[in-house]
Scaffold this motif. Structure first.
Motif, PDB file in Angstrom:
ATOM      1  N   ARG A  17     -10.157   5.845   6.568  1.00 53.48           N
ATOM      2  CA  ARG A  17      -8.884   6.544   6.376  1.00 53.48           C
ATOM      3  C   ARG A  17      -7.712   5.691   6.824  1.00 53.48           C
ATOM      4  O   ARG A  17      -6.699   5.567   6.115  1.00 53.48           O
ATOM      5  CB  ARG A  17      -8.892   7.868   7.151  1.00 53.48           C
ATOM      6  N   LEU A  18      -7.840   5.067   7.975  1.00 52.15           N
ATOM      7  CA  LEU A  18      -6.753   4.208   8.452  1.00 52.15           C
ATOM      8  C   LEU A  18      -6.525   3.033   7.509  1.00 52.15           C
ATOM      9  O   LEU A  18      -5.385   2.657   7.229  1.00 52.15           O
ATOM     10  CB  LEU A  18      -7.075   3.706   9.863  1.00 52.15           C
ATOM     11  N   TRP A  19      -7.599   2.456   7.025  1.00 54.38           N
ATOM     12  CA  TRP A  19      -7.490   1.303   6.132  1.00 54.38           C
ATOM     13  C   TRP A  19      -6.713   1.657   4.871  1.00 54.38           C
ATOM     14  O   TRP A  19      -5.912   0.862   4.369  1.00 54.38           O
ATOM     15  CB  TRP A  19      -8.891   0.809   5.794  1.00 54.38           C
ATOM     16  N   ARG A  20      -6.932   2.848   4.365  1.00 54.07           N
ATOM     17  CA  ARG A  20      -6.257   3.255   3.138  1.00 54.07           C
ATOM     18  C   ARG A  20      -4.783   3.582   3.353  1.00 54.07           C
ATOM     19  O   ARG A  20      -4.016   3.652   2.383  1.00 54.07           O
ATOM     20  CB  ARG A  20      -6.986   4.443   2.513  1.00 54.07           C
ATOM     21  N   LEU A  21      -4.389   3.770   4.599  1.00 54.98           N
ATOM     22  CA  LEU A  21      -2.968   3.979   4.895  1.00 54.98           C
ATOM     23  C   LEU A  21      -2.194   2.666   4.979  1.00 54.98           C
ATOM     24  O   LEU A  21      -0.963   2.661   4.964  1.00 54.98           O
ATOM     25  CB  LEU A  21      -2.803   4.737   6.213  1.00 54.98           C
ATOM     26  N   LEU A  22      -2.910   1.553   5.062  1.00 54.80           N
ATOM     27  CA  LEU A  22      -2.262   0.248   5.168  1.00 54.80           C
ATOM     28  C   LEU A  22      -1.790  -0.243   3.811  1.00 54.80           C
ATOM     29  O   LEU A  22      -2.507  -0.155   2.817  1.00 54.80           O
ATOM     30  CB  LEU A  22      -3.227  -0.781   5.749  1.00 54.80           C
ATOM     31  N   LEU A  23      -0.594  -0.818   3.800  1.00 55.07           N
ATOM     32  CA  LEU A  23      -0.097  -1.479   2.604  1.00 55.07           C
ATOM     33  C   LEU A  23      -0.844  -2.791   2.399  1.00 55.07           C
ATOM     34  O   LEU A  23      -1.413  -3.352   3.349  1.00 55.07           O
ATOM     35  CB  LEU A  23       1.402  -1.740   2.760  1.00 55.07           C
ATOM     36  N   PRO A  24      -0.898  -3.307   1.169  1.00 49.80           N
ATOM     37  CA  PRO A  24      -1.529  -4.605   0.942  1.00 49.80           C
ATOM     38  C   PRO A  24      -0.947  -5.670   1.879  1.00 49.80           C
ATOM     39  O   PRO A  24       0.265  -5.750   2.072  1.00 49.80           O
ATOM     40  CB  PRO A  24      -1.187  -4.899  -0.524  1.00 49.80           C
ATOM     41  N   GLY A  25      -1.829  -6.459   2.475  1.00 46.70           N
ATOM     42  CA  GLY A  25      -1.405  -7.460   3.440  1.00 46.70           C
ATOM     43  C   GLY A  25      -1.219  -6.931   4.849  1.00 46.70           C
ATOM     44  O   GLY A  25      -0.924  -7.702   5.769  1.00 46.70           O
ATOM     45  N   GLY A  26      -1.405  -5.623   5.030  1.00 48.23           N
ATOM     46  CA  GLY A  26      -1.196  -5.007   6.337  1.00 48.23           C
ATOM     47  C   GLY A  26      -2.329  -5.306   7.308  1.00 48.23           C
ATOM     48  O   GLY A  26      -3.395  -5.793   6.934  1.00 48.23           O
ATOM     49  N   TYR A  27      -2.078  -4.966   8.573  1.00 45.13           N
ATOM     50  CA  TYR A  27      -3.015  -5.271   9.652  1.00 45.13           C
ATOM     51  C   TYR A  27      -3.535  -4.004  10.326  1.00 45.13           C
ATOM     52  O   TYR A  27      -2.755  -3.089  10.642  1.00 45.13           O
ATOM     53  CB  TYR A  27      -2.345  -6.119  10.733  1.00 45.13           C
ATOM     54  N   LEU A  28      -4.835  -3.984  10.565  1.00 44.01           N
ATOM     55  CA  LEU A  28      -5.442  -3.035  11.487  1.00 44.01           C
ATOM     56  C   LEU A  28      -5.770  -3.826  12.744  1.00 44.01           C
ATOM     57  O   LEU A  28      -6.592  -4.751  12.708  1.00 44.01           O
ATOM     58  CB  LEU A  28      -6.701  -2.419  10.890  1.00 44.01           C
ATOM     59  N   ALA A  29      -5.086  -3.504  13.835  1.00 40.13           N
ATOM     60  CA  ALA A  29      -5.213  -4.263  15.083  1.00 40.13           C
ATOM     61  C   ALA A  29      -5.975  -3.419  16.095  1.00 40.13           C
ATOM     62  O   ALA A  29      -5.513  -2.351  16.501  1.00 40.13           O
ATOM     63  CB  ALA A  29      -3.832  -4.624  15.625  1.00 40.13           C
TER      64      ALA A  29
END
Length: 222
Positions: free
Chosen positions: A144-156
């Motif tokens: 779910r968190l991954w799908r909220l990220l824009l392309p090129g975004g970071y999950l830290a």
């Protein structure tokens, strides 16, 4: 009922360790180590445990701890990026630090900042410090968190990593009754491969996952 891995869903995990309180299993597919749901503490007990923490936003020691994630993340972010601090706790120090660095932050925490609208946004980055080890369903939450990220975004992510079965048996991290999932470098590498993500390991416990610039998944409904 067959036990399944809470990250990848694979059945029949193998025995990994047992202590006086709990049994720990490990998945042969993604190599996540985890506690069976039968050994989870209740939601009330979990909240009571979190309320004992004294992590204040202005505490210099706590800020130094969080800087291990904040500094390398800020080096990679564009100015005025939009982020979400997931599992921020009652004293969102990291969000304060990133706001001071010029970024726009939203807060989400199941116990302390339960705002479903935040989980409908789109973000340049999402932080999760000392959070993933508490997740009962890490596969669903990370997706779910991954799908909220824009392309090129970071999950830290900040979480301690499993080193070996021998070290696991002596590890202080498993003594926290609210810690139920334990990741390794191999687990994060597997997850990154599955999501066509770049993964950087920074120091001993920081994982930066970057989304492919060509990614454009639909958001998961809340």
């Amino acid at each position: 009922m067959t036990e399944c891995c809470p990250l990848c869903g694979s059945p029949d995990p193998r025995f990994f360790h047992r202590d006086r309180r709990r049994e720990y299993l490990r998945c042969d597919n993604c190599e996540l180590a985890f506690v069976s749901p039968k050994d989870y503490v209740s939601s009330a007990e979990e909240l009571a445990y979190y309320q004992q923490h004294e992590n204040q936003p202005d505490d210099p020691g706590y800020r130094r701890f969080l800087s291990r994630l904040a500094d390398p993340l800020c080096e990679r972010l564009a100015a005025q990026s939009v982020g979400m601090d997931f599992g921020c706790g009652p004293g969102p120090a990291l969000a304060a630090m990133l706001t001071e660095a010029g970024h726009c932050m939203s807060l989400y925490d199941h116990f302390f900042f339960d705002d479903p609208a935040v989980l409908q946004g789109s973000y340049d980055f999402i932080t999760a410090t000392e959070v993933v080890e508490h997740l009962h369903r890490p596969g669903d939450v990370l997706e779910r968190l991954w799908r909220l990220l824009l392309p090129g975004g970071y999950l830290a992510v900040m979480t301690k990593l499993v080193q070996s079965q021998e070290a696991f048996a002596r590890w202080h991290y498993i003594r926290d009754p609210t810690h139920v999932c334990f990741f390794s470098r191999q687990t994060w590498t597997w997850w990154a491969d599955c999501h066509h993500a770049r993964v950087d390991f920074v120091g001993a416990d920081v994982i930066l996952l970057q989304k492919d610039l060509g990614s454009a998944e639909a958001k998961v409904p809340v």
